[in-house]
Enzyme design. Structure first.
Site, mmCIF file in Angstrom:
data_model
loop_
_atom_site.group_PDB
_atom_site.id
_atom_site.type_symbol
_atom_site.label_atom_id
_atom_site.label_comp_id
_atom_site.label_asym_id
_atom_site.label_seq_id
_atom_site.Cartn_x
_atom_site.Cartn_y
_atom_site.Cartn_z
ATOM 1 N N ASN A 1 0.856 -1.181 0.000
ATOM 2 C CA ASN A 1 0.000 0.000 0.000
ATOM 3 C C ASN A 1 0.896 1.236 0.000
ATOM 4 O OD1 ASN A 1 -1.905 2.000 0.415
ATOM 5 N ND2 ASN A 1 -2.380 1.415 2.520
ATOM 6 N N LYS B 1 -0.009 4.246 -0.227
ATOM 7 C CA LYS B 1 -0.679 5.384 0.403
ATOM 8 C C LYS B 1 -0.505 6.632 -0.492
ATOM 9 C CE LYS B 1 -0.139 3.148 4.852
ATOM 10 N NZ LYS B 1 0.084 3.313 6.303
ATOM 11 N N HIS C 1 -9.293 0.836 5.444
ATOM 12 C CA HIS C 1 -8.013 1.009 6.121
ATOM 13 C C HIS C 1 -8.217 1.939 7.322
ATOM 14 C CE1 HIS C 1 -3.849 2.214 6.872
ATOM 15 N NE2 HIS C 1 -3.496 1.135 6.205
ATOM 16 N N GLU D 1 -6.634 4.351 8.412
ATOM 17 C CA GLU D 1 -6.455 5.775 8.138
ATOM 18 C C GLU D 1 -7.714 6.377 7.535
ATOM 19 O OE1 GLU D 1 -1.711 4.986 7.506
ATOM 20 O OE2 GLU D 1 -2.968 5.401 5.750
ATOM 21 N N GLU E 1 -4.757 -5.273 10.651
ATOM 22 C CA GLU E 1 -3.724 -4.270 10.883
ATOM 23 C C GLU E 1 -4.002 -3.551 12.197
ATOM 24 O OE1 GLU E 1 -1.708 -2.646 6.981
ATOM 25 O OE2 GLU E 1 -3.672 -1.748 7.268
ATOM 26 N N GLY F 1 3.078 1.902 10.957
ATOM 27 C CA GLY F 1 4.038 2.979 10.817
ATOM 28 C C GLY F 1 4.747 3.371 12.091
ATOM 29 N N SER G 1 3.985 -2.646 10.430
ATOM 30 C CA SER G 1 5.433 -2.722 10.658
ATOM 31 C C SER G 1 6.028 -4.061 10.234
ATOM 32 C CB SER G 1 5.752 -2.427 12.126
ATOM 33 O OG SER G 1 5.358 -1.112 12.473
#
Length: 245
Positions: free
Chosen positions: A10, A12, A91, A93, A161, A167, A205
């Site tokens: 991904n 992003k 996702h 985010e 996730e 991240g 990660s």
């Protein structure tokens, strides 16, 4: 039939045309891989990446409607017309930044299925939910609310996730990942006739140094990789570890 192994990247909101050199750098290694390899770049890069013919290409989101007055959005059919095969949905985010609910994600997954795309549906708990001991309840509720009727192993992938690991460099312990993936497999098997064949990805990660250990966990069929998918030198060790799993 065993679930298909998938290494998905991904990108992003990263990358430009010059970054497609990284796809060229993956070509030889990906050609010999037995696992599926997918990159989901920003939408404007999809046609150029598809033209490379190296990896499968997907989108990072799609609207629940096929068309209409939705400025700035992109439909599943548009992604499919551009040559995409997959789309990431739900996702963390987007759930956080765009206030997407399980109902929103389910509607988008239905739209993706109608367009002939494979929906990669993301689930994950926050740090507070993990620390409060609510992980399995959160994951089960997200799965029940986000996966639509008509989902099958052919049109749906689930990606776990943990929000607190994306991240951050932090990774759940092996037993923590195993517990969640076992619960996901059990719930999918209860709900779908081919739930045992749905690919389950881990994300958060993932890197070359820990990939082999993660892929050795039962019911982990691959990874959804963020930053480490931007560079061939970082992504290819993950692909190799999945290939060897």
């Amino acid at each position: 039939m065993a679930p298909r192994k998938l290494a998905a990247g991904n990108w992003k909101m990263n990358g430009d045309l010059a970054a497609l050199d990284q796809i060229d750098a993956m070509a030889e290694a990906v050609k010999g891989a037995s696992c599926d390899v997918l990159i989901c770049p920003p939408a404007l890069l999809i046609p150029a990446m598809i033209a490379k013919g190296v990896v499968a290409v997907g989108g990072q989101d799609c609207h629940a409607e096929a068309s209409g007055a939705h400025t700035g959005d992109i439909s599943g059919q548009m992604l499919r017309d551009a040559g995409a095969t997959h789309v990431i949905l739900g996702h963390s985010e987007r759930r956080a930044d765009h206030h997407e609910t399980d109902e929103t994600v389910r509607a988008k997954a239905l739209a993706a299925h109608r367009a002939g795309l494979i929906a990669i549906i993301c689930l994950g708990e926050t740090g507070d939910q993990r620390d409060g001991g609510h992980t399995l309840q959160v994951i089960a509720a997200q799965l029940a609310g986000s996966v639509p009727e008509g989902a099958t192993a052919a049109n749906t992938v689930i990606a776990y996730e943990p929000v607190w690991a994306i991240g951050t460099g932090r990774t759940p312990t092996i037993p923590q990942i195993a517990e969640v993936h076992a619960r996901l497999r059990a719930d999918l098997s209860d709900r779908l006739s081919d739930g045992a064949e749905v690919s389950l990805l881990y994300g958060g990660s993932v890197k070359g140094a820990n990939a082999a250990e993660i892929f050795a966990i039962p019911h982990v069929d691959g990874a959804l990789v963020g930053g480490a998918s931007l560079k061939a030198a970082d992504f290819l060790p993950i692909v190799a570890a999945l290939d060897a799993a």
